[in-house]
Motif scaffolding. Structure first.
Motif, short mmCIF file in Angstrom:
data_model
loop_
_atom_site.label_atom_id
_atom_site.label_comp_id
_atom_site.label_asym_id
_atom_site.label_seq_id
_atom_site.Cartn_x
_atom_site.Cartn_y
_atom_site.Cartn_z
N CYS A 604 -3.72 -7.90 -3.55
CA CYS A 604 -2.81 -8.39 -3.04
C CYS A 604 -1.99 -9.37 -4.05
O CYS A 604 -2.49 -10.51 -3.60
CB CYS A 604 -2.83 -8.65 -1.50
SG CYS A 604 -1.29 -9.15 -1.00
N GLY A 605 -1.11 -9.31 -4.68
CA GLY A 605 -0.46 -10.45 -5.42
C GLY A 605 -1.59 -10.71 -6.61
O GLY A 605 -2.20 -10.14 -7.40
N PHE A 606 -1.66 -12.05 -6.35
CA PHE A 606 -3.01 -12.69 -7.07
C PHE A 606 -4.37 -12.82 -6.56
O PHE A 606 -5.36 -13.32 -6.92
CB PHE A 606 -2.64 -14.23 -7.51
CG PHE A 606 -1.96 -14.98 -6.38
CD1 PHE A 606 -3.25 -15.90 -5.61
CD2 PHE A 606 -0.76 -15.14 -5.76
CE1 PHE A 606 -2.83 -16.34 -4.32
CE2 PHE A 606 -0.43 -15.81 -4.82
CZ PHE A 606 -1.57 -16.39 -3.90
N ASN A 659 -21.88 4.06 -6.49
CA ASN A 659 -22.35 3.79 -7.67
C ASN A 659 -22.02 2.73 -8.38
O ASN A 659 -22.07 2.09 -9.23
CB ASN A 659 -22.32 4.91 -8.80
CG ASN A 659 -20.98 5.53 -8.98
OD1 ASN A 659 -20.13 4.80 -8.44
ND2 ASN A 659 -20.72 6.42 -9.77
N GLY A 660 -20.89 2.13 -7.41
CA GLY A 660 -20.23 0.66 -7.81
C GLY A 660 -18.79 0.86 -8.54
O GLY A 660 -18.23 -0.23 -8.72
N MET A 661 -18.44 2.20 -8.91
CA MET A 661 -17.20 2.45 -9.34
C MET A 661 -15.97 2.12 -8.23
O MET A 661 -16.39 2.29 -7.07
CB MET A 661 -16.89 3.67 -9.80
CG MET A 661 -18.01 4.04 -11.09
SD MET A 661 -17.57 5.67 -11.80
CE MET A 661 -19.06 5.70 -12.85
N HIS A 662 -14.81 1.75 -8.59
CA HIS A 662 -13.69 1.55 -7.78
C HIS A 662 -12.62 2.51 -7.90
O HIS A 662 -12.09 2.66 -9.24
CB HIS A 662 -13.05 0.10 -8.01
CG HIS A 662 -13.82 -0.91 -7.70
ND1 HIS A 662 -13.74 -2.28 -7.29
CD2 HIS A 662 -15.26 -0.89 -7.05
CE1 HIS A 662 -14.55 -3.15 -7.10
NE2 HIS A 662 -15.43 -2.25 -6.97
N ASP A 663 -12.49 3.55 -7.01
CA ASP A 663 -11.33 4.51 -7.06
C ASP A 663 -9.95 4.01 -6.50
O ASP A 663 -10.00 3.29 -5.24
CB ASP A 663 -11.85 5.68 -6.30
CG ASP A 663 -12.91 6.42 -6.95
OD1 ASP A 663 -13.04 6.23 -8.46
OD2 ASP A 663 -13.81 7.36 -6.34
N LEU A 664 -8.82 3.95 -7.46
CA LEU A 664 -7.47 3.47 -6.69
C LEU A 664 -7.39 4.89 -5.68
O LEU A 664 -6.95 6.00 -6.06
CB LEU A 664 -6.68 3.47 -7.85
CG LEU A 664 -5.10 3.11 -7.58
CD1 LEU A 664 -5.24 1.68 -6.64
CD2 LEU A 664 -4.36 3.27 -8.75
N ILE A 665 -6.90 4.34 -4.41
CA ILE A 665 -6.40 5.39 -3.39
C ILE A 665 -5.15 5.36 -2.89
O ILE A 665 -4.63 6.24 -2.36
CB ILE A 665 -7.44 5.46 -2.17
CG1 ILE A 665 -7.47 3.85 -1.54
CG2 ILE A 665 -9.10 5.74 -2.53
CD1 ILE A 665 -8.40 4.00 -0.32
N ALA A 666 -4.47 4.05 -2.83
CA ALA A 666 -3.16 3.80 -2.54
C ALA A 666 -2.53 2.51 -3.25
O ALA A 666 -3.23 1.58 -3.65
CB ALA A 666 -3.26 3.56 -1.01
N THR A 667 -1.28 2.56 -3.32
CA THR A 667 -0.68 1.31 -3.86
C THR A 667 0.83 1.27 -2.98
O THR A 667 1.21 2.14 -2.34
CB THR A 667 0.02 1.83 -5.32
OG1 THR A 667 0.99 2.97 -5.40
CG2 THR A 667 -1.31 2.16 -6.34
N GLY A 668 1.18 -0.12 -3.09
CA GLY A 668 2.26 -0.40 -2.39
C GLY A 668 2.85 -1.81 -2.46
O GLY A 668 2.51 -2.30 -3.49
N SER A 669 3.21 -2.25 -1.59
CA SER A 669 3.62 -3.71 -1.31
C SER A 669 3.41 -4.42 -0.05
O SER A 669 3.29 -3.74 0.94
CB SER A 669 5.28 -3.80 -1.74
OG SER A 669 6.07 -3.06 -0.88
N LEU A 670 3.60 -5.64 -0.17
CA LEU A 670 3.45 -6.44 1.27
C LEU A 670 4.53 -6.35 1.87
O LEU A 670 5.78 -6.59 1.36
CB LEU A 670 3.25 -7.87 0.85
CG LEU A 670 3.09 -8.92 1.86
CD1 LEU A 670 1.98 -8.38 2.84
CD2 LEU A 670 2.88 -10.35 1.50
N LEU A 671 4.43 -5.80 3.34
CA LEU A 671 5.87 -5.66 4.21
C LEU A 671 6.19 -6.94 4.93
O LEU A 671 7.09 -7.31 4.61
CB LEU A 671 5.23 -4.52 5.11
CG LEU A 671 6.36 -4.11 6.08
CD1 LEU A 671 7.56 -3.50 5.25
CD2 LEU A 671 6.03 -3.18 7.00
#
Length: 789
Positions: A604-606, A659-671
């Motif tokens: 989230c942001g930084f 196994n430690g990998m990170h899958d991107l499942i969603a994107t958006g913005s702070l409401l």
């Protein structure tokens, strides 16, 4: 072209309507107050055509001058160097050859780091520009995203044949979701392609990048002339702004030194050196080290550069980092922001009234009734005897579990039984174990682990499919009365219009968080202060050294390993915990089922952290229905406990594999930051019409005893085909009930009863996020490829 008609001074002015006695009533109600007159339209009407044209010309000139001033300050002598992050998008991309070309031209290499970062600075007297090039390691997702947060420009290095691989495509997806600064596409190594295939390879590459970068020029990087063209383009291109960093001071560490404290070697003061960017840095504010947490500063030390011109620096070969040190600011304890992130709840803070005489008499009577005979040792006082418990009383009280599992008691019982059986098996295994030598070729146990993961994933797919087919429907338990199992739920006449108090029965975790009386007003006030008021501290472009207090030694070890060290200053209240709501949409590259309250990783942001979120519908109502799974076809609101962040800020949601990998499942913005957002969980009990009459029916299988029918009698019924009704009376003792509806039912219709309960997220906030394993495309993504070459 004809303009819009504007009335002249001779326009007819009609009298205002007089409302008679209603007008006098309105005047008395106003109490002498006069409404504010809106003058902008009159002022526009007073300006003639020449004045309006002159005003528009002035505004256009001011905007142009602001853009030119920003472009001139970046990379000049008074501003910070132009920070360029080199991102290789392919494992075969010749990033080192491209950087070697940039260093070998007429520009002078001012500073080359000897560490693992591989960064260097270039000063070009002809263009009067300074650049700082930092190379991100291919596949290191956290390093690439941290550097992109502070970079002025990104230099994407492509392969001349394939462009990018699956890892590069994953990095592009994350960077676009986070927010891209200005970027340039470079293609080194084009001479390695056979001459006959160069034209076709360039056409194929140009066509492939149109999906991600429409109308963007490719820069070949094979000669010194092409490298000088690339540098000129970097210096003159328009800068793209990221909103979350423009309002906060930020800094990329060029050098760092760790001074351990006297109490412990694991914690000490971290001295971080770099150029201030974004906004003026105040020593009394807090700083956030990306990936490590929030800290206070003790002082800011400024380095003043020697008074030579840029041409003299380049001619003499002097280093721009040679500086005279002086203390700029020291922290003031009375003005310094506190690190306290949670409210310490006081259990005795609730309102207490003195009991009445009737209540005192009732208490005395109850004490007389509750008197018991207890055998005590000699010399025991009455107070001590009151604490002695008989053997028969132990274990008589049943403990109530306040945490209701959102997905049914059957799952909980199954998990408990599996845990007990696994514990018994472990004890037996420890008793019967022996030592033996196993060869390396025996890998069946690891293969079985993968099969177990597949079975768990298959079960999640089944649950997601059942929730789509029968949303929110649950089976009424037969071993527990429904009035006991669903005692925390209530019925609503209308989900949209029925009232629900947002302060009713709040959990204990809400006593630990902070809440704004008006969040949007506070946000506007802070941003207005940033734009208008001048802050004391280190100005943009100064090379300073920050003394950050109480930093763990792991931060310095991470910097020594070659990872970037990025600092952001925090706005007021941004270290405090509250309830954050993110508006996200499912990313098309991943189709695995994601359940609510499952631990996910948020950027989230930084900030980045781990939390267990709730999913709810995005509507304009005052109540929002809980979603049990992250839907792929609609935008949902994700709710978590996290530190306050003022929007706008981008949000990326990841799920960690085994196994430690990170899958991107969603994107958006702070409401928004809103603890009063009401998330309602709905349960649907279903029944079958047994006998159907004109407007009545006998329904069964919804309840299994007479008491439950009487308990839920006030709740309204509905059917899947749109009928509405209510329970009239129970029939017999096995849960059959007579119901009345607004029309005749069909035999294939289903009778439904809706129950509602407010739910809250789990407090599982963890600021530590482990470094991901280099990304490889999953099998689900291979089944549904999204782009690539």
């Amino acid at each position: 072209m004809l303009g819009a008609h504007r009335p002249g001074p001779l326009k007819q002015q009609n009298k205002a309507h007089k409302g008679g006695k209603h007008r006098r009533t309105a005047q008395r109600r106003a109490g002498g107050r006069v409404s504010v007159k809106a003058l902008p339209h009159r002022r526009l009407r007073d300006l003639n055509r020449v004045d309006r044209r002159h005003q528009a010309l002035q505004l256009r000139r001011q905007r142009k001058e602001a853009v030119l001033a920003e472009k001139r300050s970046l990379g000049s002598r008074d501003g910070p160097p132009h920070l360029v992050v080199v991102v290789p998008l392919h494992a075969k991309a010749a990033a080192h050859d491209a950087l070697r070309l940039l260093q070998s031209q007429d520009s002078v290499v001012v500073h080359v780091d000897e560490g693992k970062t591989g960064s260097f600075a270039i000063l070009c007297p002809r263009l009067k520009q300074r650049w700082r090039f930092v190379t991100a390691q291919a596949g290191d997702l956290h390093a690439i995203m941290d550097l992109a947060k502070v970079a002025d420009s990104l230099l994407f290095v492509l392969d001349p044949v394939d462009g990018w691989d699956s890892t590069g495509e994953h990095c592009l997806s994350c960077l676009f979701a986070q927010g891209l600064p200005s970027y340039v596409l470079a293609v080194p190594g084009g001479t390695d392609v056979p001459p006959k295939k160069r034209i076709d390879a360039k056409k194929k590459l140009t066509k492939a990048i149109e999906k991600w970068f429409p109308e963007v020029k490719l820069f070949p990087l094979n000669t010194e002339q092409e490298s000088s063209v690339l540098l000129r383009h970097l210096a003159t291109q328009k800068q793209r702004h990221l909103a979350f960093r423009d309002r906060r001071a930020h800094l990329l560490a060029y050098a760092a030194e760790f001074v351990p404290s006297q109490e412990s070697d694991q914690v000490g003061t971290l001295k971080v050196s770099g150029f201030v960017r974004g906004q003026t840095l105040n020593v009394n504010s807090l700083v956030h080290i990306v990936g490590h947490g929030d800290f206070q500063m003790s002082q800011v030390v400024k380095g003043q550069k020697r008074s030579q011109d840029m041409e003299e620096d380049s001619a003499n070969g002097t280093d721009e980092m040679e500086e005279d040190v002086k203390i700029l600011m020291k922290a003031d304890t009375s003005k310094q922001e506190s690190l306290q992130s949670e409210v310490v709840p006081d259990p005795m803070e609730g309102e207490q009234t003195w009991p009445s005489e009737e209540e005192l008499q009732e208490a005395e009577a109850s004490q007389k009734e509750n008197k018991r005979v207890v055998k005590v040792p000699k010399g025991t006082s009455k107070y001590q005897a009151a604490w002695i418990v008989d053997d028969g009383e132990e274990g008589s009280e049943e403990e109530e579990d306040d945490e209701d599992d959102d997905f049914g008691d059957d799952m909980m019982e199954e998990a408990v039984s599996q845990g007990e059986s696994s514990g018994e098996e472990e004890e037996l295994a420890e008793e019967e174990c022996e030592t033996m030598t196993v060869s390396e070729c025996m890998r069946d146990d690891q293969y079985d682990e993968k099969v177990e993961e597949d079975e768990q994933m298959l079960e999640k797919y089944k649950q997601e499919r059942m929730d789509e087919m029968f949303p929110d429907e649950v089976d009424t338990p037969r071993d527990v009365p429904a009035r006991v199992r669903f005692q925390k739920y209530r019925g609503l006449k209308s989900f949209r219009t029925s009232p629900w108090d947002p302060k009713e029965n709040l959990p204990r975790d809400y006593a630990r968080i902070y809440q704004f009386q008006d969040f949007s007003r506070t946000r506007k006030h802070l941003f207005r202060q940033i734009e208008k008021e001048e802050t004391e501290g280190a100005s943009v472009g100064w090379y300073v050294t920050l003394h950050v207090c109480n930093v763990p030694v792991s931060v310095m070890e991470s910097f020594k390993e070659g990872r970037p060290l990025v600092l952001f200053s925090l706005l007021p209240h941004e270290q405090k915990m509250s309830v954050l709501n993110f508006l996200v949409r499912r990313h098309p590259s991943n189709s695995d089922p994601v359940r609510a309250k499952e631990e996910l990783i948020f950027h989230c942001g930084f900030r980045r952290f781990r939390a267990s979120p709730l999913f709810s519908q995005h509507t304009s109502a005052d109540k929002h229905k809980l979603e049990r799974f992250l839907r792929p076809d609609t935008a949902l609101v994700v709710t978590v406990y996290a530190p306050i962040t003022f929007p706008p800020a981008s949000v990326l949601v990841f799920k960690q594999r085994s196994n430690g990998m990170h899958d991107l499942i969603a994107t958006g913005s702070l409401l928004a930051v809103d603890p009063d957002r009401i998330i309602i969980k709905r349960l649907v009990l279903s029944g079958h019409p047994f006998k159907i009459f004109t407007k009545a029916a006998v329904v069964r299988y919804m309840f299994f005893n007479r008491e439950d029918v009487m308990w839920f009698k006030p709740v309204e019924l509905r059917t899947k085909w749109g009928r509405r009704g209510h329970i009239k009376e129970p029939l017999g003792t096995h849960g059959h009930m007579k119901c009345h509806f607004d029309g005749q039912l069909k035999s294939q219709d289903t009778v439904l009863l809706n129950l509602y309960k407010r739910v809250y997220p789990k407090w599982t906030y963890d600021p530590y996020v482990p470094e991901p394993v280099p990304w490889v495309r999953s099998e689900s993504a291979l089944l549904h490829p999204q782009g690539g070459l």
